[in-house]
Design a protein around this motif. Structure first.
Motif, PDB file in Angstrom:
ATOM      1  N   TYR A 141      12.462  61.547  47.696  1.00 35.24           N
ATOM      2  CA  TYR A 141      13.204  60.819  48.724  1.00 35.24           C
ATOM      3  C   TYR A 141      13.465  61.704  49.938  1.00 35.24           C
ATOM      4  N   GLN A 142      13.867  62.937  49.696  1.00 33.62           N
ATOM      5  CA  GLN A 142      14.224  63.862  50.765  1.00 33.62           C
ATOM      6  C   GLN A 142      13.074  64.033  51.755  1.00 33.62           C
ATOM      7  N   ASP A 161      15.767  63.533  37.885  1.00 39.70           N
ATOM      8  CA  ASP A 161      16.628  63.406  39.075  1.00 39.70           C
ATOM      9  C   ASP A 161      16.206  64.381  40.166  1.00 39.70           C
ATOM     10  N   GLN A 162      15.892  65.605  39.785  1.00 38.20           N
ATOM     11  CA  GLN A 162      15.453  66.597  40.771  1.00 38.20           C
ATOM     12  C   GLN A 162      14.181  66.147  41.478  1.00 38.20           C
ATOM     13  N   THR A 210      12.940  63.028  41.763  1.00 40.42           N
ATOM     14  CA  THR A 210      13.147  61.824  42.569  1.00 40.42           C
ATOM     15  C   THR A 210      13.877  62.152  43.868  1.00 40.42           C
ATOM     16  N   GLN A 211      14.907  62.991  43.778  1.00 39.71           N
ATOM     17  CA  GLN A 211      15.658  63.367  44.976  1.00 39.71           C
ATOM     18  C   GLN A 211      14.762  64.110  45.967  1.00 39.71           C
ATOM     19  N   PHE A 269      20.797  59.946  52.215  1.00 44.87           N
ATOM     20  CA  PHE A 269      21.139  59.264  50.968  1.00 44.87           C
ATOM     21  C   PHE A 269      22.406  58.427  51.114  1.00 44.87           C
ATOM     22  N   ARG A 298      23.466  58.414  45.990  1.00 37.58           N
ATOM     23  CA  ARG A 298      22.133  59.010  46.049  1.00 37.58           C
ATOM     24  C   ARG A 298      21.083  58.192  45.302  1.00 37.58           C
ATOM     25  N   SER A 299      21.318  56.886  45.213  1.00 35.61           N
ATOM     26  CA  SER A 299      20.348  55.996  44.568  1.00 35.61           C
ATOM     27  C   SER A 299      19.386  55.364  45.564  1.00 35.61           C
TER      28      SER A 299
END
Length: 445
Positions: A377-378, A370-371, A373-374, A431, A435-436
């Protein structure tokens, strides 16, 4: 000879478990039945035919297969029930003895599913029959290029595997590596383009091993598909790191239609465990491939398969895996807990990981995923990118993906039916609520 008249006006229900390859095959079976006059049963509508395409990658998968069979039999009384796929190949007698099952087909017979179904449906008997070959005799290749319910097509380019990793039953379920010709695959891609397809995902069991049957090379297939007019995007579903050549990475970086999106199985970041698994690489080779991809395509999305809790994975070995992945510039981890599989050589490895430890290790890696992927995206917020949108239910948000597989969401107010299956320039915002995805705004280039 197939008598299609017996199928006219009949309804069929389909259920698929497992990998993208299975979904592709099921979609192809459905298309073939539709051509014979069989309609797909709507939700809650009883079916005359039920087709279950099974998976057997874990013990949990086996259990889900049995549950799915029981449920479809219960919900569709009197239906002709066909079970195929990996679980059907490995446990044909057990599946055949499930009440309500009429026909069980293994991997070799899957290619002739429509013929077997026609014979069984017309001459329906009281007892279920099953038809499966031994691993060495599984030689047929069932072509598949279907869209299913989504925008993208899935093109099956290879089947089977010669690797025999110690934890895996896939070679026993699907046979040895085999493939069709490049020319036949190009023809299927051209047909998808004529049907309006914009994106194709290349699927298989070990697709980097393409060419065992025909003497061709996977890179040559990629080059040939890149030239198919109308197909604007290709994605490679999964490539073993030892088969991901430097030449392929270089080609994808400058190709017309192959996207900066890779899925590469690691399984473990510990060389000790990789040896126990009989994998064909070490972690240094894996790291080198990731580095090469990022050099050529800095914004590439890289998904990685990781297995936790396999036999021989001591706490020290897991920490090696965690620290290795923590340092690696990848985007997402697909985490799977190890499952004991009857007949595999992994059962001879003495060190066994407790289920509680498997769960804890899985959770740690999922949080790390998750870290990553986020953060990926960021880095793209505020940029403009092209998004291929998928059909949305009226009044619901619409979703699509960028070339490097960032999920993008349009609000119901911004969504338009005409966006379906179109590639549109979008400004990537912040997001969405869970947050998907990143919120998108349609923009002009």
């Amino acid at each position: 000879m197939i008598d299609s008249s017996a199928f006219q006006g009949k309804r069929a229900a389909y259920f698929t478990l497992g990998c993208k390859l299975n979904f592709s095959e099921t979609s192809t079976f459905a298309k073939m039945l539709q051509q014979m006059g069989v309609q797909t049963a709507k939700k809650g509508e009883p079916a005359d035919i039920c087709l279950i395409n099974t998976c057997s990658v874990t013990e949990v998968a086996d259990h889900k297969c049995r549950q799915a069979i029981h449920r479809l039999v219960r919900e569709n009384p009197g239906a002709f029930v066909v079970v195929t796929g990996c679980y059907a190949q490995l446990e044909p007698e057990r599946v055949a003895h499930i009440d309500g099952v009429d026909l069980v087909l293994g991997s070799n017979e899957k290619a002739s599913l429509i013929q077997f179904l026609s014979d069984g449906f017309i001459n329906r008997g009281r007892e279920a029959s099953y038809r499966t070959e031994k691993t060495k005799d599984i030689k047929t290749f069932a072509p598949s290029c279907s869209r299913g319910n989504r925008t993208r097509y899935f093109l099956k380019v290879q089947d089977g595997c010669d690797y025999f990793c110690t934890y895996c039953t896939i070679p026993y379920a699907r046979g040895f590596s085999r493939n069709p010709t490049i020319a036949s695959l190009v023809a299927q891609a051209e047909e998808a383009a004529r049907e309006g397809g914009k994106e194709i995902v290349l699927t298989g069991v070990n697709i980097g091993d393409f060419g065992k049957t025909t003497g061709e090379q996977f890179l040559d297939l990629v080059r040939a598909l890149d030239g198919v007019e109308g197909i604007q995007r290709y994605r490679i579903s999964s490539l073993e790191p030892d088969l991901l050549s430097d030449e392929l990475i270089s080609y994808c970086a400058q190709s017309r239609a192959f996207m900066p999106h890779f899925h590469i199985p690691l399984q473990s970041g510990s060389d000790t465990v990789l040896k126990l698994m009989h994998r064909h690489y070490n972690r240094q080779l894996f790291a080198d491939k990731i580095h090469l991809i990022k050099q050529a395509m800095p914004n590439a999305f890289i998904g990685v398969d990781v297995m936790v809790g396999c036999r021989g994975e001591t706490p020290e070995c897991f920490e090696e895996t965690y620290s290795f992945l923590e340092r690696l510039d990848v985007t997402q981890l697909h985490v799977f807990p190890y499952s004991e599989r009857p007949g595999t050589s992994a059962l001879s490895i003495p060190y066994v990981v407790a289920d509680k430890d498997k769960r804890q290790r899985s959770q740690r890696l999922l949080e790390l995923s998750d870290q990553k992927t986020q953060a990926f995206y960021q880095r793209h917020i505020g940029q403009q990118d092209d998004v291929l949108f998928e059909r949305a239910t009226r009044g619901r948000a619409m979703h699509g993906f960028t070339g490097n597989y960032i999920r993008v969401e349009l609000t119901p107010a911004d969504a338009r039916e005409e966006y379906d299956n179109r590639i549109i320039p979008v400004r990537l915002g912040h997001f969405n609520h869970d947050r998907s995805a990143l919120m998108g705004t349609i923009s002009d280039k």
